[in-house]
Design a protein around this motif. Structure first.
Motif, mmCIF file in Angstrom:
data_model
loop_
_atom_site.group_PDB
_atom_site.id
_atom_site.type_symbol
_atom_site.label_atom_id
_atom_site.label_comp_id
_atom_site.label_asym_id
_atom_site.label_seq_id
_atom_site.Cartn_x
_atom_site.Cartn_y
_atom_site.Cartn_z
ATOM 1 N N VAL A 426 0.851 -1.185 0.000
ATOM 2 C CA VAL A 426 0.000 0.000 0.000
ATOM 3 C C VAL A 426 0.890 1.239 0.000
ATOM 4 O O VAL A 426 1.874 1.314 0.737
ATOM 5 C CB VAL A 426 -0.926 0.013 1.235
ATOM 6 N N LYS A 427 0.535 2.213 -0.824
ATOM 7 C CA LYS A 427 1.290 3.456 -0.887
ATOM 8 C C LYS A 427 1.260 4.154 0.471
ATOM 9 O O LYS A 427 0.197 4.441 1.015
ATOM 10 C CB LYS A 427 0.706 4.381 -1.951
ATOM 11 N N ARG A 428 2.436 4.400 1.043
ATOM 12 C CA ARG A 428 2.529 5.086 2.322
ATOM 13 C C ARG A 428 3.946 5.584 2.533
ATOM 14 O O ARG A 428 4.883 5.199 1.816
ATOM 15 C CB ARG A 428 2.142 4.167 3.474
ATOM 16 N N CYS A 429 4.123 6.450 3.504
ATOM 17 C CA CYS A 429 5.434 6.972 3.875
ATOM 18 C C CYS A 429 5.850 6.380 5.215
ATOM 19 O O CYS A 429 5.013 6.127 6.080
ATOM 20 C CB CYS A 429 5.416 8.499 3.958
ATOM 21 N N PHE A 430 7.124 6.200 5.376
ATOM 22 C CA PHE A 430 7.701 5.744 6.630
ATOM 23 C C PHE A 430 8.553 6.891 7.167
ATOM 24 O O PHE A 430 9.747 6.992 6.854
ATOM 25 C CB PHE A 430 8.548 4.495 6.410
ATOM 26 N N GLY A 431 7.915 7.763 7.924
ATOM 27 C CA GLY A 431 8.594 8.992 8.306
ATOM 28 C C GLY A 431 8.740 9.879 7.081
ATOM 29 O O GLY A 431 7.760 10.185 6.396
ATOM 30 N N TYR A 433 10.553 8.943 4.521
ATOM 31 C CA TYR A 433 10.891 8.074 3.397
ATOM 32 C C TYR A 433 9.613 7.539 2.763
ATOM 33 O O TYR A 433 8.796 6.888 3.413
ATOM 34 C CB TYR A 433 11.771 6.927 3.875
ATOM 35 N N CYS A 434 9.419 7.829 1.487
ATOM 36 C CA CYS A 434 8.197 7.446 0.773
ATOM 37 C C CYS A 434 8.545 6.610 -0.457
ATOM 38 O O CYS A 434 8.679 7.143 -1.567
ATOM 39 C CB CYS A 434 7.406 8.689 0.360
ATOM 40 N N PRO A 435 8.725 5.299 -0.300
ATOM 41 C CA PRO A 435 9.063 4.458 -1.456
ATOM 42 C C PRO A 435 7.866 4.288 -2.372
ATOM 43 O O PRO A 435 6.715 4.535 -1.994
ATOM 44 C CB PRO A 435 9.446 3.127 -0.802
ATOM 45 N N SER A 436 8.132 3.861 -3.591
ATOM 46 C CA SER A 436 7.051 3.614 -4.541
ATOM 47 C C SER A 436 7.395 2.388 -5.370
ATOM 48 O O SER A 436 8.559 2.005 -5.509
ATOM 49 C CB SER A 436 6.856 4.819 -5.461
ATOM 50 N N ASN A 437 6.366 1.757 -5.905
ATOM 51 C CA ASN A 437 6.552 0.611 -6.785
ATOM 52 C C ASN A 437 6.739 1.078 -8.220
ATOM 53 O O ASN A 437 6.140 2.071 -8.645
ATOM 54 C CB ASN A 437 5.341 -0.319 -6.716
ATOM 55 N N SER A 438 7.527 0.349 -8.963
ATOM 56 C CA SER A 438 7.714 0.657 -10.377
ATOM 57 C C SER A 438 6.852 -0.236 -11.258
ATOM 58 O O SER A 438 6.895 -0.127 -12.476
ATOM 59 C CB SER A 438 9.195 0.488 -10.759
ATOM 60 N N ASN A 439 6.086 -1.127 -10.629
ATOM 61 C CA ASN A 439 5.192 -2.004 -11.393
ATOM 62 C C ASN A 439 4.103 -1.174 -12.072
ATOM 63 O O ASN A 439 3.686 -0.146 -11.557
ATOM 64 C CB ASN A 439 4.539 -3.020 -10.466
ATOM 65 N N ARG A 440 3.619 -1.647 -13.220
ATOM 66 C CA ARG A 440 2.582 -0.909 -13.940
ATOM 67 C C ARG A 440 1.325 -0.789 -13.091
ATOM 68 O O ARG A 440 0.701 0.260 -13.017
ATOM 69 C CB ARG A 440 2.266 -1.615 -15.259
ATOM 70 N N ASN A 441 0.930 -1.866 -12.468
ATOM 71 C CA ASN A 441 -0.183 -1.826 -11.519
ATOM 72 C C ASN A 441 0.443 -1.661 -10.139
ATOM 73 O O ASN A 441 0.875 -2.624 -9.521
ATOM 74 C CB ASN A 441 -0.998 -3.110 -11.614
ATOM 75 N N SER A 460 6.389 -3.313 -0.432
ATOM 76 C CA SER A 460 6.277 -4.495 0.433
ATOM 77 C C SER A 460 7.590 -4.787 1.141
ATOM 78 O O SER A 460 7.611 -5.141 2.323
ATOM 79 C CB SER A 460 5.863 -5.715 -0.399
ATOM 80 N N ALA A 461 8.694 -4.631 0.424
ATOM 81 C CA ALA A 461 10.013 -4.882 1.018
ATOM 82 C C ALA A 461 10.307 -3.883 2.123
ATOM 83 O O ALA A 461 10.824 -4.245 3.193
ATOM 84 C CB ALA A 461 11.085 -4.833 -0.058
#
Length: 848
Positions: A426-431, A433-441, A460-461
């Motif tokens: 799920v899209k979220r920030c950790f403090g 740090y806001c990671p994102s997925n590069s997957n199309r979906n 997820s990682a």
């Protein structure tokens, strides 16, 4: 006359006695002065003889040193121990290379043809009091002794140029008093027989410059393509002057960065001694070295042999010069068939992207036998040169190939996570740090760990590392031989964002532990080393240790199987007839203020039950013009091409299966999902049947018109939910899953139900089995029952239809969608793909 007994006489006599006694006392004091003067004189006499004896001993010792030095010098002045080449063998005893140190690698240049600045550079760097001492620098020795005493070991050398020349006659680098004494005696003898110019001439023609080059002229020709020393530039002179301190480290071909740092030191010494100006120093320090064509050599197994030499130096303490010239027999672990296959593939330009200029895309690969740590083959780059830049041992950013080491491995090691355990996507920030997925979906909600790693989902990682704690991840990586910096104590390491990166050799060692039941081996290229007399001076002894639970290595292997199978990111790594597992890795450009989809590094690290290998592709220097267009698939393809040939000679094995494995746990799916629109409360009322189990909660997911992904609305403990966040004339699709937090388990999604928000509603029942117009999802899809989703439509309205009159699909992924297109998670089994690539979504069709 005083009579006896008369008081006056008695007093007079007493005074006389006292006077006499006092005189006697004073006389005693005077007599004591004589013996003290005698003792002082005796001490002076003894001191004189001691000093005289010391002087005599010193003179005799000096004469003996001089005579000994002259004797040794006369016997060795025209002799240099450079004629016994060491030989390298494979494990079967077949010769694969000779470590030549021949006269052909030395070209004598007379003193008159050596530029003054070149002479001064070596003197300034190696022995600034060269012209004032007599072969031994007493000030330098004093300074070295002080530093050795402070460090309680021999850490500081004090060899003059003359002493270094003397040492070249014996090839013994041990720092012992005996050796240093012999070296000094020869140096003193040399100074007696040779002029300073003659000594410097001999020195510059005999010293070793690395890569088999002896003498300053051959070194200038080899490194710079310069045959006339007068044409050497200042930066080239300083580079040459910096090499003799550590030829294997400071030569510009093997280590251009360290060579550049050493050059700066030499330039500063020259500036401090008034040989060059500040401007000259700064300009020469900035020049970037580019290898000349003279530094190339066509030979086989160059990377492996160079690595053998480096390892031999580390294991034995011998210098490169000694190893190349003392007739050693070095037995190695190389598989020549595998090495040849790897070199052939790296020589194939079709395996690499074409660069925009002459700078080639580079690569490196290393193969290790995970059962004993023996290195089978390695290539340090395309067009690798002798003692060149071995990229197998150079650090690069690993990207997602680091996830098994920092995220999934340590999570499973805790005993609380398994391949079927759910993780959050799920899209979220950790403090901050806001990671994102590069997957199309991009985001799928809660998914099993096996799917997260198969599709290399970043969020997820990061979520997983945050759950177990960064400390556990760092500790696990350290157990696998990868010590990270304090600066790496942040969540970006979950995606392989490291301060300094890792080497392919480190990665192949770490993955080898997953492949070998959790045992970490010591990578090695040498089995044993024998001297010219046949005595074994080094032999490899295994130091393998268990660094993780066997179950952890098994489950990680099960996870990584999915990466190479259909729907995973590493399908191009497959090897026919072999079980292959592994992980891809890709890193972004990382150039400030420059956005691009191109990549800096691409990896594939994988293993079979027999061997483990790591592949890296990228540019040595990254800028806007030098980035990779492709992704990790090209590294995976190289793995497949090489390993297909390498494994031909290996008997098939199986991964170790430990006892006491925990079987996959599953929750029953939610059934009986019903939906109704309430105009009074303007809400959709959802109801479903309960699922058996302790601590069961339910997650409600919804997707509206124009939305490509389902989003979780709520997690509740009841079997009913009212959705109040509605918009008119919108169609909403729902599904529900059961969740058990204590076991981190989430069931497969329920059947989907769609409802359109209008004023006048009528529920249209789903088509019965076999009725035209319905399409059933596969069992692996959300709501994997035989019934299609239910949709509520307005009476009298007809949904849009295709030109053929058939109902059209609602916006969703087609059954043949790619792994990154799935809006709804499916559940792969045991880390393998689910049906339909594990990514299909249900196709909703409207029944009129």
């Amino acid at each position: 006359m005083n009579q006896p007994g008369v008081p006056g006489q008695t007093g007079s006599m007493e005074r006389s006695k006292r006077a006499v006694k006092g005189k006697g006392s004073g006389g005693g004091k005077g007599k004591g002065k004589g013996p003290r003067k005698g003792r002082k004189k005796a001490a002076l006499v003894w001191l004189f003889f001691v000093v005289l004896f010391a002087i005599v001993c010193a003179v005799v010792g000096y004469l003996l040193v001089i005579l000994n030095g002259q004797r040794i010098l006369s016997a060795n002045i025209n002799k240099l121990n450079l004629d016994k080449a060491s030989i390298v063998y494979d494990a079967k005893g077949t010769e694969i290379a000779k470590l030549y140190v021949a006269e052909g690698n030395r070209e004598f240049v007379p003193f008159s043809e050596i530029p003054k600045l070149l002479q001064d550079a070596f003197v300034a760097t190696e022995d600034k009091r060269f012209y004032s001492h007599s072969g031994v620098d007493l000030l330098g020795i004093g300074r070295a002794l002080v530093k050795d005493v402070i460090a309680r070991s021999a850490v500081e050398g004090a060899s003059t140029i003359t002493q270094q020349l003397a040492k070249n006659l014996f090839l013994n680098a041990d720092k012992t008093i005996f050796r240093k004494g012999t070296e000094a005696s020869i140096a003193l003898a040399l100074e007696q027989q040779k002029s300073k110019q003659e000594i410097l001439e001999l020195y510059l023609n005999r010293i070793y410059f690395g890569k088999g080059q002896y003498g300053v002229k051959t070194a200038a020709k080899y490194y710079f393509g310069v045959t006339d020393l007068e044409k050497l530039k200042l930066w080239q002179i300083a580079t040459l002057a910096g090499i003799p301190k550590a030829p294997g480290v400071y030569n510009p071909v093997s280590n251009p960065e360290k060579s550049m740092e050493r050059r700066a030191v030499v330039l500063k010494l020259m500036f401090d001694q008034g040989l060059i100006t500040e401007e000259e120093k700064e300009a020469a320090a900035k020049v970037v070295y580019k290898p000349s064509s003279s530094s190339s050599r066509d030979a086989k197994y160059l990377t492996f042999v160079d690595y053998v030499v480096d390892e031999a130096q580390e294991r034995t303490g011998l210098s490169e010069e000694e190893l190349r010239s003392a007739g050693y027999k070095i037995t190695t672990t190389i598989d020549t068939k595998a090495q040849t296959a790897m070199e052939k593939e790296f020589a194939n330009n079709e395996r690499f992207e074409k660069s925009v200029d002459e700078t080639k895309v580079q690569g490196a690969m290393v193969v290790m036998n995970q059962h004993d740590g023996s290195l089978v083959a390695m290539v340090g780059g395309r067009d690798y040169e002798m003692q060149g830049w071995n990229r197998v041992t150079k650090q690069r950013q690993p990207g997602s190939s680091f996830k098994p080491i920092i995220d999934y491995g340590p999570a499973i090691e805790t005993g609380n996570y398994f391949p079927w355990t759910t993780v959050e996507d799920v899209k979220r920030c950790f403090g901050d740090y806001c990671p994102s997925n590069s997957n199309r979906n991009q985001y799928l909600g809660s998914i099993p760990m096996s799917q997260a790693i198969k599709e290399s989902r970043n969020v997820s990682a990061v979520w997983l590392l945050n759950e177990i704690g960064i400390g556990k991840g760092l500790d696990f990586a350290a157990k696998l031989g990868i010590e990270l910096d304090k600066e790496d104590r942040n969540l970006s390491v979950a995606l392989g964002g490291l301060t300094h990166g890792v080497t392919p050799l480190q990665m192949v060692r770490a993955y080898g532990a997953f492949a070998n039941g959790g045992k970490l081996q010591d990578p090695h290229s040498i089995l044993k080393i024998e001297n010219s007399k046949g005595d074994v001076i080094y032999e490899f002894k295994s130091s393998a240790k268990q660094v993780m639970d066997e179950n952890t290595s098994y489950y990680v292997t099960e996870l990584l199987k999915g990466v190479v199978q259909k729907g995973g990111t590493g399908t191009r790594a497959a090897v026919g007839g072999r079980t292959v597992v592994g992980k891809t890795g890709t890193t972004q450009a990382g150039i400030p203020n420059y956005k691009t989809s191109k990549n800096r590094d691409v990896w594939f690290v994988g293993y079979t039950p027999e061997l483990t290998a790591a592949v890296w592709f990228g540019y040595d220097k990254t800028d806007k013009q030098h980035l990779l267009d492709g992704s990790s698939g090209q590294a995976a393809a190289m793995f497949s091409a090489v390993m297909s040939k390498v494994l031909e000679g290996y008997e098939k094995k199986s991964f170790p299966t430990p006892s006491g494995l925990k079987e996959e746990e599953k929750l029953d799916g939610v059934t009986g999902l019903m939906a109704a629109y309430s105009p009074e409360s303007v809400s959709v009322e959802l109801n479903w049947s309960p699922v058996a189990g302790d601590g069961i909660t339910y997650k409600v997911y919804r997707k509206g018109d124009g939305e490509s992904e389902f989003k979780m609305l709520a997690e509740i403990g009841e079997t009913a939910y009212d959705d109040l966040a509605l918009l008119p004339e919108q169609t909403y699709t729902y599904y529900v899953t059961a969740y058990q937090a204590s076991k981190k388990l989430e069931s497969e999604p329920s059947e989907q139900i769609a409802i359109t928000i209008t004023t006048d509603l009528e529920v249209t029942p789903p088509p019965s089995e076999g009725e035209e117009g319905g399409e059933s999802p596969s069992p692996s899809e959300p709501g994997g029952s035989s019934e299609p989703p239910i949709e509520i439509v307005v009476p009298g309205e007809t949904p849009s239809a295709s030109p053929s009159g058939e109902p059209t699909e609602t916006p969703s992924a087609s059954p043949s969608a790619s792994p990154s297109e799935s809006p709804i998670p499916s559940l792969p089994v045991d880390g393998n793909e689910g049906q339909g690539d594990g990514i299909d979504s249900t196709v909703d069709q409207v029944q009129q």
